[in-house]
Write a protein that holds these residues in place. Structure first.
Motif, mmCIF file in Angstrom:
data_model
loop_
_atom_site.group_PDB
_atom_site.id
_atom_site.type_symbol
_atom_site.label_atom_id
_atom_site.label_comp_id
_atom_site.label_asym_id
_atom_site.label_seq_id
_atom_site.Cartn_x
_atom_site.Cartn_y
_atom_site.Cartn_z
ATOM 1 N N MET A 1 -1.436 108.323 37.850
ATOM 2 C CA MET A 1 -2.317 107.395 37.206
ATOM 3 C C MET A 1 -1.868 105.983 37.576
ATOM 4 S SD MET A 1 -2.760 107.111 33.267
ATOM 5 C CE MET A 1 -4.122 106.484 32.591
ATOM 6 N N THR A 2 -2.791 105.186 38.038
ATOM 7 C CA THR A 2 -2.494 103.809 38.427
ATOM 8 C C THR A 2 -3.269 102.862 37.540
ATOM 9 O OG1 THR A 2 -4.254 103.799 40.036
ATOM 10 C CG2 THR A 2 -2.064 104.434 40.828
ATOM 11 N N LEU A 3 -2.649 101.742 37.331
ATOM 12 C CA LEU A 3 -3.288 100.703 36.524
ATOM 13 C C LEU A 3 -4.067 99.768 37.427
ATOM 14 C CD1 LEU A 3 -0.342 99.876 34.138
ATOM 15 C CD2 LEU A 3 -2.359 101.195 33.609
ATOM 16 N N PRO A 4 -5.144 99.218 36.936
ATOM 17 C CA PRO A 4 -5.910 98.287 37.777
ATOM 18 C C PRO A 4 -5.084 97.024 38.046
ATOM 19 C CG PRO A 4 -6.824 98.358 35.556
ATOM 20 C CD PRO A 4 -5.761 99.419 35.629
ATOM 21 N N ALA A 5 -5.216 96.498 39.222
ATOM 22 C CA ALA A 5 -4.485 95.296 39.626
ATOM 23 C C ALA A 5 -5.096 94.054 39.007
ATOM 24 C CB ALA A 5 -4.480 95.168 41.136
ATOM 25 N N VAL A 6 -4.236 93.162 38.598
ATOM 26 C CA VAL A 6 -4.674 91.893 38.022
ATOM 27 C C VAL A 6 -4.714 90.880 39.155
ATOM 28 C CG1 VAL A 6 -4.117 90.085 36.365
ATOM 29 C CG2 VAL A 6 -3.601 92.464 35.838
ATOM 30 N N PRO A 7 -5.815 90.158 39.318
ATOM 31 C CA PRO A 7 -5.857 89.168 40.403
ATOM 32 C C PRO A 7 -4.838 88.052 40.156
ATOM 33 C CG PRO A 7 -7.826 88.998 39.032
ATOM 34 C CD PRO A 7 -7.042 90.194 38.543
ATOM 35 N N VAL A 8 -4.060 87.753 41.184
ATOM 36 C CA VAL A 8 -3.041 86.718 41.105
ATOM 37 C C VAL A 8 -3.334 85.681 42.179
ATOM 38 C CG1 VAL A 8 -0.587 86.226 41.302
ATOM 39 C CG2 VAL A 8 -1.347 88.361 40.266
ATOM 40 N N SER A 9 -3.306 84.440 41.770
ATOM 41 C CA SER A 9 -3.538 83.367 42.721
ATOM 42 C C SER A 9 -2.251 83.119 43.501
ATOM 43 C CB SER A 9 -3.957 82.100 41.983
ATOM 44 O OG SER A 9 -4.019 81.021 42.868
ATOM 45 N N THR A 10 -2.349 82.929 44.790
ATOM 46 C CA THR A 10 -1.165 82.660 45.611
ATOM 47 C C THR A 10 -0.899 81.167 45.751
ATOM 48 O OG1 THR A 10 -2.509 82.706 47.604
ATOM 49 C CG2 THR A 10 -1.433 84.775 46.936
ATOM 50 N N LEU A 11 -1.846 80.357 45.366
ATOM 51 C CA LEU A 11 -1.658 78.906 45.435
ATOM 52 C C LEU A 11 -1.127 78.393 44.105
ATOM 53 C CD1 LEU A 11 -4.974 77.873 47.211
ATOM 54 C CD2 LEU A 11 -2.704 78.052 48.211
ATOM 55 N N PRO A 12 -0.141 77.508 44.138
ATOM 56 C CA PRO A 12 0.338 76.944 42.874
ATOM 57 C C PRO A 12 -0.723 76.035 42.279
ATOM 58 C CG PRO A 12 1.395 75.853 44.722
ATOM 59 C CD PRO A 12 0.572 76.979 45.288
ATOM 60 N N GLU A 13 -0.684 75.960 40.958
ATOM 61 C CA GLU A 13 -1.650 75.093 40.279
ATOM 62 C C GLU A 13 -1.343 73.643 40.582
ATOM 63 O OE1 GLU A 13 -2.361 75.729 36.174
ATOM 64 O OE2 GLU A 13 -2.134 77.893 36.369
ATOM 65 N N GLN A 14 -2.354 72.892 40.904
ATOM 66 C CA GLN A 14 -2.208 71.476 41.205
ATOM 67 C C GLN A 14 -2.326 70.684 39.902
ATOM 68 O OE1 GLN A 14 -1.440 70.260 44.130
ATOM 69 N NE2 GLN A 14 -1.423 72.303 45.026
ATOM 70 N N PRO A 15 -1.419 69.730 39.686
ATOM 71 C CA PRO A 15 -1.557 68.909 38.477
ATOM 72 C C PRO A 15 -2.799 68.032 38.597
ATOM 73 C CG PRO A 15 0.181 68.045 39.888
ATOM 74 C CD PRO A 15 -0.288 69.350 40.490
ATOM 75 N N PRO A 16 -3.375 67.692 37.467
ATOM 76 C CA PRO A 16 -4.553 66.829 37.535
ATOM 77 C C PRO A 16 -4.177 65.478 38.134
ATOM 78 C CG PRO A 16 -3.802 67.058 35.273
ATOM 79 C CD PRO A 16 -2.990 68.013 36.111
ATOM 80 N N THR A 17 -5.025 65.004 39.002
ATOM 81 C CA THR A 17 -4.751 63.728 39.658
ATOM 82 C C THR A 17 -5.175 62.578 38.747
ATOM 83 O OG1 THR A 17 -6.889 63.773 40.752
ATOM 84 C CG2 THR A 17 -5.013 64.692 41.958
ATOM 85 N N ALA A 18 -4.343 61.578 38.682
ATOM 86 C CA ALA A 18 -4.653 60.402 37.880
ATOM 87 C C ALA A 18 -5.583 59.490 38.666
ATOM 88 C CB ALA A 18 -3.379 59.649 37.525
ATOM 89 N N ALA A 19 -6.369 58.769 37.936
ATOM 90 C CA ALA A 19 -7.277 57.829 38.582
ATOM 91 C C ALA A 19 -6.459 56.700 39.206
ATOM 92 C CB ALA A 19 -8.261 57.264 37.562
ATOM 93 N N THR A 20 -6.842 56.308 40.387
ATOM 94 C CA THR A 20 -6.118 55.223 41.040
ATOM 95 C C THR A 20 -6.428 53.909 40.324
ATOM 96 O OG1 THR A 20 -7.917 54.903 42.603
ATOM 97 C CG2 THR A 20 -6.137 56.384 43.272
ATOM 98 N N PRO A 21 -5.398 53.079 40.136
ATOM 99 C CA PRO A 21 -5.638 51.816 39.429
ATOM 100 C C PRO A 21 -6.464 50.856 40.285
ATOM 101 C CG PRO A 21 -3.359 51.957 40.153
ATOM 102 C CD PRO A 21 -4.000 53.264 40.483
ATOM 103 N N SER A 22 -7.182 50.026 39.602
ATOM 104 C CA SER A 22 -7.999 49.040 40.296
ATOM 105 C C SER A 22 -7.097 47.931 40.846
ATOM 106 C CB SER A 22 -9.031 48.447 39.334
ATOM 107 O OG SER A 22 -8.379 47.663 38.366
ATOM 108 N N PRO A 23 -7.608 47.134 41.782
ATOM 109 C CA PRO A 23 -6.797 46.021 42.303
ATOM 110 C C PRO A 23 -6.366 45.034 41.215
ATOM 111 C CG PRO A 23 -8.664 46.418 43.742
ATOM 112 C CD PRO A 23 -8.852 47.291 42.541
ATOM 113 N N ALA A 24 -7.191 44.831 40.220
ATOM 114 C CA ALA A 24 -6.822 43.916 39.134
ATOM 115 C C ALA A 24 -5.669 44.491 38.316
ATOM 116 C CB ALA A 24 -8.025 43.656 38.237
#
Length: 164
Positions: A1-24
């Motif tokens: 008896m085998t268990l169903p495989a759980v999908p695993v992402s091979t890419l690491p999670e990317q942190p959310p990118t911060a908005a670039t500050p304006s020139p001012a």
């Protein structure tokens, strides 16, 4: 008896990118960092001047006494003076790093401090001398300040910068 495989992402999670500050915003940040550096330089000069004034004043008081009162006042002046120098140098180093955002910012306070201290040991044209060779209190304050600047600078260079 085998268990169903759980999908695993091979890419690491990317942190959310911060908005670039304006020139001012970048210009304001740079102006505040420069202003913090200027305040740090002047605070280093002020700290050295206050140390020279305290060392000269307290040493004159100690020299005016004799016997046990001279020893007690001298020990108290050294204890208070060294504690004040160490505390103010640590606070100045912390302010320098926070206000400029650079790990090297302690140099902005240490260089003018050393220049003023060295100038205090040079005789003026009139013959005045802020730090004389027999002023043990002044020498203790110089050593305490120099060692504290060295330790604070080393700690700021070794510790990793904070994550923004």
């Amino acid at each position: 008896m085998t268990l169903p495989a759980v999908p695993v992402s091979t890419l690491p999670e990317q942190p959310p990118t911060a908005a670039t500050p304006s020139p001012a915003e970048r210009a304001l940040d740079r102006a505040l960092r420069v202003a913090g550096g200027v305040v740090t330089v002047w605070a280093g000069v002020l700290l050295a001047l206050l140390e020279l004034i305290f060392a000269t004043w307290a040493w004159n008081i100690v020299q005016g006494l004799s016997g046990v009162p001279q020893a007690l006042v001298g020990i108290g002046a050294v204890a208070v003076g060294v504690a004040a120098v160490v505390a103010s140098t640590v606070l100045l180093g912390s302010y320098a790093r926070r206000s400029t955002g650079g790990r090297w910012a302690i140099v902005l306070a240490a260089l003018p401090w050393f220049v003023v201290i060295v100038a205090g040991g040079v005789r003026t044209v009139e013959g005045d001398l802020a730090l004389v060779g027999d002023n043990v209190l002044g020498l203790a304050l110089i050593v305490a300040g120099a060692i504290t600047f060295a330790v604070v600078g080393f700690r700021q260079l070794v510790t990793p910068p904070p994550v923004r």
